[in-house]
Structure formats: C-alpha cells, structure tokens
Scaffold this active site. Structure first.
Site, mmCIF file in Angstrom:
data_model
loop_
_atom_site.group_PDB
_atom_site.id
_atom_site.type_symbol
_atom_site.label_atom_id
_atom_site.label_comp_id
_atom_site.label_asym_id
_atom_site.label_seq_id
_atom_site.Cartn_x
_atom_site.Cartn_y
_atom_site.Cartn_z
ATOM 1 N N ILE A 193 99.967 52.799 -64.505
ATOM 2 C CA ILE A 193 98.514 52.888 -64.319
ATOM 3 C C ILE A 193 98.041 51.566 -63.719
ATOM 4 O O ILE A 193 98.089 50.523 -64.387
ATOM 5 C CB ILE A 193 97.807 53.169 -65.664
ATOM 6 C CG1 ILE A 193 98.353 54.448 -66.297
ATOM 7 C CG2 ILE A 193 96.289 53.260 -65.462
ATOM 8 C CD1 ILE A 193 98.011 54.629 -67.768
ATOM 9 N N GLU A 252 106.871 52.433 -68.609
ATOM 10 C CA GLU A 252 107.631 52.190 -69.837
ATOM 11 C C GLU A 252 106.721 51.678 -70.952
ATOM 12 O O GLU A 252 106.821 52.097 -72.100
ATOM 13 C CB GLU A 252 108.726 51.146 -69.599
ATOM 14 C CG GLU A 252 109.749 51.532 -68.554
ATOM 15 C CD GLU A 252 109.374 51.093 -67.149
ATOM 16 O OE1 GLU A 252 108.193 51.222 -66.766
ATOM 17 O OE2 GLU A 252 110.266 50.626 -66.431
HETATM 18 N N1 THU Z 1 106.408 49.861 -62.288
HETATM 19 C C1 THU Z 1 106.671 50.588 -63.424
HETATM 20 O O1 THU Z 1 105.837 51.390 -63.867
HETATM 21 N N2 THU Z 1 107.853 50.399 -64.037
HETATM 22 C C2 THU Z 1 108.846 49.576 -63.586
HETATM 23 O O2 THU Z 1 109.852 49.419 -64.246
HETATM 24 C C3 THU Z 1 108.696 48.898 -62.300
HETATM 25 C C4 THU Z 1 107.307 48.858 -61.770
HETATM 26 C C5 THU Z 1 105.144 50.088 -61.607
HETATM 27 C C6 THU Z 1 104.146 48.963 -61.700
HETATM 28 C C7 THU Z 1 103.321 49.188 -60.457
HETATM 29 O O3 THU Z 1 102.317 50.138 -60.732
HETATM 30 C C8 THU Z 1 104.297 49.803 -59.467
HETATM 31 O O4 THU Z 1 105.389 50.264 -60.231
HETATM 32 C C9 THU Z 1 104.791 48.839 -58.404
HETATM 33 O O5 THU Z 1 105.265 47.679 -58.959
#
Ligand code: THU
Length: 129
Positions: free
Chosen positions: A43, A55
């Site tokens: 988000i 996560e």
């Molecule tokens: N992101 C995640 O939700 N989990 C991860 O392990 C890596 C990065 C999201 C954060 C952001 O919204 C997007 O991916 C790009 O970094």
C-alpha cells in the site's frame, strides 16, 4: 490452507495492491502455527515513506488479531525475478519468527523457498538489548 492455496491467494492479492507510484504489485499470505492465515498487499503513499509492503501488511493484521507465531509466508510478485522481502520486512518478521519459511513467487508462477535466517543472518533481536 494448503501451500498451493496459499500461492493462489498470494497471487490473487496482487489485485488488491495500491501502487500508483511504483506500479509494482506484491501480494502475500502469512500462515501462523495454528494454521490461521492473513493476507497482505503493498500500500503506497504520495509521501512515499509511509508505504507499507505486502509482508508487513499481513504481519500487522495478524499481530493485531492476536497471532504472533508465524510458520511460513508466501510472497507473490509479477516480474521474472522472485519477489524476495525487503530488508525492513526481513527485520520486522525476524522479531516474531526468525525461523520463518519464506516462499517467493515470480510472475511465471515459479517458486523458491528460503529461510528467514538465510535472508537475514545475524538479525537483531531482544537478546542484544
Ligand atoms: N514491496 C513489497 O510489498 N514487498 C517487498 O518485499 C518488496 C517491495 C513493495 C513496496 C513498494 O510498494 C513496491 O513494492 C516497490 O518497492
């Protein structure tokens, strides 16, 4: 939920992702030791900093519902590379489950399984305090 169901649900969570800035969708399913599961997606925020990863969304939902004993997590991304958890999420999850099993999916549906200890060697915990 079976592991296959967890994978399918993590992929379905990609559609819930709010990522107008990065356009990088992430979905997650976190399983507790009693079998309870919690879903998450990333988000984002116009101020960037408040962005929360998939996560941590799942973990925060679990903890706020009284579940802190995590067994495994499935993390789904859409790109060719496996979607490994970021450093901040590794440390966040390490607090509750240093031996967590982490199953990462790429956009082709392939998966890789790795332990959180492998992803975060020498993680910081309360024993250092
Ligand atoms: N992101 C995640 O939700 N989990 C991860 O392990 C890596 C990065 C999201 C954060 C952001 O919204 C997007 O991916 C790009 O970094």
């Amino acid at each position: 939920m079976t592991l296959d169901e967890m994978k399918t649900t993590a992929v379905a969570m990609l559609d819930r992702s709010y990522c107008p800035y990065s356009h990088f969708q992430v979905g997650a399913v976190l399983e507790c030791s009693d079998g309870t599961t919690f879903t998450g997606c990333n988000i984002e925020n116009a101020a960037y900093g408040p962005t929360i990863c998939a996560e941590r969304t799942a973990a925060v939902k679990a903890i706020s519902e009284g579940h802190k004993d995590f067994r495994r997590i499935v993390i789904a991304g859409k790109s060719e590379d496996f979607c490994f958890p970021c450093g901040l999420c590794r440390q966040f999850l390490y607090e509750f489950a240093p031996d967590l099993e982490v199953i990462c999916l790429n956009g082709k549906g392939e998966s890789i399984t790795i332990s959180l200890r492998e992803l975060l060697p020498h993680g910081f915990d309360q024993s250092f305090l």
